[in-house]
Design an enzyme around this catalytic site. Structure first.
Site, PDB file in Angstrom:
ATOM      1  N   GLU A  23       7.628  30.755  23.922  1.00 18.68           N
ATOM      2  CA  GLU A  23       9.023  30.703  24.390  1.00 18.68           C
ATOM      3  C   GLU A  23       9.158  31.321  25.785  1.00 18.68           C
ATOM      4  O   GLU A  23       9.990  30.890  26.587  1.00 18.68           O
ATOM      5  CB  GLU A  23       9.963  31.400  23.403  1.00 18.68           C
ATOM      6  CG  GLU A  23       9.982  30.780  21.995  1.00 18.68           C
ATOM      7  CD  GLU A  23      10.273  29.287  21.964  1.00 18.68           C
ATOM      8  OE1 GLU A  23      10.892  28.768  22.905  1.00 18.68           O
ATOM      9  OE2 GLU A  23       9.843  28.623  20.997  1.00 18.68           O
ATOM     10  N   HIS A  58       8.627  28.597  28.247  1.00 13.69           N
ATOM     11  CA  HIS A  58       9.846  27.800  28.490  1.00 13.69           C
ATOM     12  C   HIS A  58      10.817  28.566  29.387  1.00 13.69           C
ATOM     13  O   HIS A  58      11.401  28.017  30.309  1.00 13.69           O
ATOM     14  CB  HIS A  58      10.542  27.488  27.163  1.00 13.69           C
ATOM     15  CG  HIS A  58       9.832  26.470  26.315  1.00 13.69           C
ATOM     16  ND1 HIS A  58       9.371  25.280  26.820  1.00 13.69           N
ATOM     17  CD2 HIS A  58       9.520  26.460  24.995  1.00 13.69           C
ATOM     18  CE1 HIS A  58       8.803  24.573  25.845  1.00 13.69           C
ATOM     19  NE2 HIS A  58       8.874  25.277  24.723  1.00 13.69           N
ATOM     20  N   HIS A  81       9.766  28.696  32.966  1.00 14.78           N
ATOM     21  CA  HIS A  81       9.947  27.370  33.560  1.00 14.78           C
ATOM     22  C   HIS A  81      11.416  27.229  34.006  1.00 14.78           C
ATOM     23  O   HIS A  81      11.709  26.844  35.138  1.00 14.78           O
ATOM     24  CB  HIS A  81       9.596  26.319  32.499  1.00 14.78           C
ATOM     25  CG  HIS A  81       9.437  24.927  33.022  1.00 14.78           C
ATOM     26  ND1 HIS A  81       9.103  23.869  32.208  1.00 14.78           N
ATOM     27  CD2 HIS A  81       9.561  24.395  34.256  1.00 14.78           C
ATOM     28  CE1 HIS A  81       9.037  22.763  32.925  1.00 14.78           C
ATOM     29  NE2 HIS A  81       9.307  23.051  34.174  1.00 14.78           N
TER      30      HIS A  81
HETATM   31 ZN    ZN Z   1       8.283  24.625  22.813  1.00 14.19          ZN
END
Ligand code: ZN
Length: 634
Positions: free
Chosen positions: A409, A412, A415
């Protein structure tokens, strides 16, 4: 719209995840383990004020209708208002769903969530004219506006993407009919969902521990991994007996979904349902079919894994029922959230100081909701709002799995953080095709970091084994799904009727080929034929293959970054960070190619296979060492 695809993926992950262990009340959780939603709105009352505000702004968007072609200025004003409303909605939506996820039993946050969903529908319909009106403009005129008006630059990718759809866009009247028809498109998925979640009488079985368990999809996913073989058999037999009783209904529901995909293909003039589905992100269909071919020619690597699994589990014969029990029993590792944070930060060190500092800052400033509590939504996800920061929901239980989820996570979130800092709002959001690259890359870095720290062979075996298992499920199993999905669409395209029965036949045939049933690599019993019926992803229109392609791309990036880091080089790292910063400013295949990974070739896939074989080499060396030591003691 508000991250529809990532939210959907998170929802599915949550469905498949095990329920959290007995938990505390949220009020008992120390604040340092809770996310800070006040960065979105200081209070629920402030949220309500903002919602009422946006609800008033939505009807005013109609004022731009019919005027986009007037001037570059007019187009910019319309897009500013439309995207501004979208961002405001996103902020409302993320806050409301996060509040509701904190305690899914609480009525007020649930109402807020529903109200945000309604507002999303209203906004969608208030802007339904926008794309068709842009499409009706002469592309030369739109490009002329872009050249003239600086304020349109952030919308360049959006506008070009709308124009790209021109060959597949219909006349105004036909578009209206297509829009009406699209409301039936989810019927198959809705029926299957109600059946799976509510009406299907899932069985209960008694395990060898004496525990009685209900085998709904979540219960099945948990107990199919039982270390006791007789329990696994009981679980498989009972679950698939129930599922196969509804094979016909679930088949009819999947056929309904496929017919909606064929309608889209036919109405918009695509050659295949696959081409129509992949058009959205401009993925060449060859990327999909090449993945299937790459897996087909790499089956010896999968079968090597199956042989290793059989050996390590001490089985005489490996069967499909034996695929979920971890290849190596979980190591006795326990982590506090603080340990997991420190380990994640250390693992991502090869990504450079900006990444590490950014993540550290996030960990310290309320991005993450760590611990399970009564009523909290299960599973894990990452989301975020442009101009604010990312948020992560976890159900951290202290196992290695939870550490790995935190790293995932965090990928993510970083990102999101990097894309939001670099891109203007219209190009900040990234597609699923690249999203899972950022998360699975961190899992790979974590594996190698933990291997470097491991003090004994058993820990090493566990780390390698759990990564290997995830390669089996992410790379081979998802591609097995992807092959089934393509085959059933092709059957329907040839005019064949899909029934539960022939879907099961097709599924079993593919599963047996992939798992080497005939050759004795893994027995795939008849009951597995209905496995397709409990996988909700088949209603998502060629979605699952992206899990496999993302992992392949991530492993390639990770390898380059790991190899250069000790030399002090940063070329691979910088290219990768460039991909994250680029957000959604280009199509995913172009973004990956710019960063050095060409998904239109088999090179990344072959690199992933090389790593999988290297992991098995390492495990076999450890096993040989352990056998030798046992021999010496004897
Ligand atoms: Zn994922």
């Amino acid at each position: 719209m508000p991250r529809a695809r990532p939210l959907l993926a998170a929802a599915l992950a949550a469905v498949l995840a095990a329920p959290p262990a007995a938990a505390r009340e949220r009020a008992e959780i120390p604040e340092r383990y809770r996310w800070n939603l006040a960065d979105l709105f200081p209070s629920d009352a402030a949220w309500r004020g903002a919602r009422d505000d946006l609800a008033k702004r939505v009807p005013a968007l109609a004022a731009h209708r019919g005027r986009l072609g007037e001037s570059a200025e007019a187009l910019r004003r319309a897009l500013d208002d439309a995207f501004g409303a979208r961002l405001a909605l996103e902020r409302l939506f993320v806050y409301a769903s996060a509040r509701s996820d904190e305690d899914t039993r609480a009525a007020a946050p649930r109402e807020m969530h529903q109200s945000a969903q309604q507002l999303a529908v209203d906004l969608d319909s208030a802007l339904s004219w926008l794309r068709p009106e842009i499409l009706a403009l002469d592309p030369a005129r739109v490009r002329g506006f872009l050249a003239r008006e600086q304020g349109l630059t952030p919308y360049r990718f959006f506008l070009e993407d709308v124009l790209r759809r021109k060959p597949h866009t219909l006349g105004a009247g036909e578009e209206r009919v297509a829009a009406e028809a699209s409301s039936f498109a989810s019927a198959g998925s809705d029926v299957a969902g109600v059946l799976r979640d509510a009406d299907l009488p899932w069985p209960t079985v008694k395990l060898s521990t004496g525990e009685e368990v209900r085998l709904d999809p979540a219960g099945y996913s948990l107990h199919r991994a039982s270390p006791v073989r007789a329990d696994r058999d009981r679980v498989f037999d009972a679950f698939y007996a129930s599922l196969s009783a509804y094979e016909r209904t679930l088949g009819a529901s999947l056929y309904a979904t496929v017919k909606a995909h064929l309608f889209e293909r036919n109405a918009r003039g695509f050659r295949s349902a696959l081409e129509a589905a992949l058009f959205r992100d401009a993925i060449p269909p060859a990327v999909y079919t090449q993945l299937l071919a790459d897996v087909r020619r790499s089956l010896p690597t999968l079968h090597r894994y199956l042989a290793l699994r059989k050996r390590m589990l001490g089985l005489e014969k490996l069967r499909y029922q034996d695929l979920y029990v971890p290849i190596v029993p979980a190591a006795e590792m326990r982590f506090e959230p603080e340990d997991a944070r420190a380990l994640t930060l250390a693992a991502v060190t090869p990504l450079g100081p900006e990444y590490v500092q950014g993540l550290k800052g996030g960990f310290e400033s309320g991005w993450t909701d760590y611990l399970p509590s009564t009523g909290k939504r299960s599973g894990a996800y990452s989301t975020g709002v442009y101009g604010v920061h990312p948020y992560q929901l976890l159900n951290f239980n202290g196992r290695y799995d939870d550490l790995s989820t935190l790293a995932h996570e965090a990928g993510h979130s970083m990102h999101t953080w990097l894309a939001h800092r670099t891109q203007p709002y219209p190009t900040a959001d990234y597609s699923i095709f690249v999203a899972e690259v950022a998360s699975t890359l961190n899992e790979n870095l974590l594996l190698h970091h933990m291997l470097g720290k491991a003090k004994d062979d058993q820990t090493r075996l566990f780390l390698l084994g759990s990564y290997l298992d995830s390669m089996r499920t992410t790379l081979f199993r998802q591609t097995q799904f992807a092959e089934f999905e393509l085959a059933l669409h092709e059957k329907a395209e040839k005019g064949e009727t899909l029934t539960g029965e022939n879907l099961s036949r097709l599924y079993l045939e593919i599963a047996r080929r992939i798992y080497g049933h005939e050759a004795g690599a893994c027995e795939v019993p008849d009951l597995v034929a209905t496995e397709w019926a409990f996988v909700p992803h088949f209603h998502l229109n060629f979605y699952v293959y992206q899990y496999a392609t993302s992992l392949v791309a991530a492993m390639t990036f990770a390898k380059g970054i790991r190899e250069e880091a000790p030399r002090g080089a940063t070329k691979a790292r910088d290219a990768y960070l460039g991909l994250l910063r680029a957000g959604g400013s280009k199509f995913p295949i172009d973004l990956l190619r710019d960063a050095g990974v060409d998904m239109t070739t088999s090179k990344p896939f072959d690199a992933a296979m090389a790593e999988m074989n290297a992991i098995m080499d390492q495990m076999e060396r450890i096993l040989a060492r352990q056998d030798g030591a046992r021999g010496a003691r004897r």
